[in-house]
Design an enzyme around this catalytic site. Structure first.
Site, PDB file in Angstrom:
ATOM      1  N   LEU A  31       0.878  -1.171   0.000  1.00  0.00           N
ATOM      2  CA  LEU A  31       0.000   0.000   0.000  1.00  0.00           C
ATOM      3  C   LEU A  31       0.915   1.220   0.000  1.00  0.00           C
ATOM      4  O   LEU A  31       1.128   1.865   1.022  1.00  0.00           O
ATOM      5  CB  LEU A  31      -0.916  -0.027   1.223  1.00  0.00           C
ATOM      6  CG  LEU A  31      -1.867  -1.230   1.252  1.00  0.00           C
ATOM      7  CD1 LEU A  31      -2.705  -1.233   2.515  1.00  0.00           C
ATOM      8  CD2 LEU A  31      -2.763  -1.228   0.023  1.00  0.00           C
ATOM      9  N   HIS A  32       1.463   1.472  -1.212  1.00  0.00           N
ATOM     10  CA  HIS A  32       2.467   2.544  -1.318  1.00  0.00           C
ATOM     11  C   HIS A  32       1.906   3.890  -0.835  1.00  0.00           C
ATOM     12  O   HIS A  32       2.426   4.511   0.085  1.00  0.00           O
ATOM     13  CB  HIS A  32       2.900   2.716  -2.774  1.00  0.00           C
ATOM     14  CG  HIS A  32       3.460   1.511  -3.437  1.00  0.00           C
ATOM     15  ND1 HIS A  32       4.678   0.968  -3.096  1.00  0.00           N
ATOM     16  CD2 HIS A  32       2.989   0.745  -4.461  1.00  0.00           C
ATOM     17  CE1 HIS A  32       4.939  -0.070  -3.881  1.00  0.00           C
ATOM     18  NE2 HIS A  32       3.936  -0.234  -4.712  1.00  0.00           N
ATOM     19  N   ASP A  33       0.860   4.344  -1.531  1.00  0.00           N
ATOM     20  CA  ASP A  33       0.411   5.727  -1.312  1.00  0.00           C
ATOM     21  C   ASP A  33      -0.165   5.991   0.083  1.00  0.00           C
ATOM     22  O   ASP A  33       0.025   7.092   0.630  1.00  0.00           O
ATOM     23  CB  ASP A  33      -0.587   6.131  -2.399  1.00  0.00           C
ATOM     24  CG  ASP A  33       0.083   6.199  -3.769  1.00  0.00           C
ATOM     25  OD1 ASP A  33       1.323   6.317  -3.817  1.00  0.00           O
ATOM     26  OD2 ASP A  33      -0.629   6.139  -4.779  1.00  0.00           O
TER      27      ASP A  33
END
Ligand code: BDR
Ligand code: CA
Length: 315
Positions: free
Chosen positions: A237-239
């Site tokens: 869940l990069h962002d």
């Protein structure tokens, strides 16, 4: 406690959408605007994705369209990760919301100029809009409290062996942001690959059973296929890391470094070159996240979806 005013600049995008929901659920944040940049997909598709999911989820936040592509280069989209629409997976009805009658830079300027408090920027796409805003409004730089961005890596890349997609897409824009002097907090792949959910957790998200969690589970069912094919146990869940850092920085372990952007390397274009050997004569310009308490992060996501299900904010 007063809420932190933030602007989210993004290219939705599966993880971008989840980040917006995490921010929308937080009583610590006040999302003043969402600005869109071409990145994961074309500007038109990213804008449409945003308006569609905000409409579907009854979230009313000003949205403005920004740059179609990088400052000096052509746009390269990422359908291999996000699908042809840029947000494949959830089946949503057409948007009922419309963008505001301002472009992204005009909306940022209005929000920052009118805000009594300093504003935090959370970019989670290529840094094109942010760079144009900073260049166009040097007088407003002092009104930016900090930038917590998703981008970069100190080690292994996801677009080239050494560069991360958002920075690689528009390295000249990233260079402007990294040299801006604004307190910078980099949530790069070092930390975002640790911040993920496994298949059991995706099932638990679906089981929360409200329209927010169903939307997120549909996003993750699609997004996880790409990451599973790469052999990853977690879907990153990069962002949401860019938002989670503003909500609870104690969740992260960080180091301060001088970070420069490679703008012309044949093999290393877009690398966030991190001077970390103690021989750097420059003062640090960036706080680099290297670790995260994953359990706490996943709990924040679960809690956010439950809070949204109970309703109330941005209605
Ligand atoms: C970044 O690229 C995009 O695909 C994601 O939304 C994230 O912002 C990860 O490299
Ligand atoms: Ca993104």
């Amino acid at each position: 406690m007063s809420k932190t005013p933030i602007i989210i600049d993004c290219d939705p995008g599966h993880d971008d959408a989840i980040a917006i929901l995490m921010a929308a659920a937080s009583d610590k944040l006040d999302i003043k605007g969402i600005t869109i940049v071409g990145g994961n997909q074309t500007l038109e598709k990213c804008l449409n994705n945003t308006l569609k999911f905000l409409s579907h989820l009854d979230l009313h936040i000003p949205v403005a369209a920004g740059a179609e592509g990088p400052l000096l280069r052509g746009l390269t989209v990422a359908p291999y990760a996000h699908g042809d629409s840029g947000m494949d997976g959830p089946q949503l009805p057409p948007a009922t919301q419309k963008p505001v009658e301002m472009n992204a830079v005009q909306l940022m300027e209005k929000i920052v100029r009118e805000s009594e408090q300093k504003v935090t920027l959370c970019p989670m796409g290529p840094l094109t809009n942010i760079a144009i805003f900073l260049r166009a409004n040097p007088d407003l730089i002092e009104k930016i409290d900090k930038i917590s961005l998703m981008g970069g890596t100190t080690l292994i890349g996801n677009r080239t062996p050494t560069s991360e997609f958002n920075i690689w897409e528009d390295p000249e824009a990233a260079d402007i942001v990294f040299r801006s002097g604004i307190p910078l907090f980099m949530q790069g792949l070092d930390v975002t690959y640790q911040a993920g959910v496994n298949d059991d957790e995706i099932a638990q998200i679906r089981a929360i059973g409200n329209k927010y969690s169903t939307f997120v589970a549909d996003l993750l069912d699609f997004f996880s296929k790409y990451h599973r094919n790469l052999g990853r146990m977690y879907t990153p869940l990069h962002d949401p890391c860019a938002v989670a850092y503003v909500i609870d920085p104690d969740m992260f372990t960080t180091e301060d470094h001088y970070v420069e952007i490679d703008m012309d390397g044949e093999l290393t274009l877009g690398t966030t070159v991190t001077h970390n050997f103690g021989r750097c004569t420059h003062a640090p310009n960036c706080t680099v996240s290297l670790g995260i308490d994953r359990e706490k992060f996943v709990k924040l996501l679960f809690d956010s979806l439950e809070i949204l299900g109970r309703g109330g904010r941005y209605a």
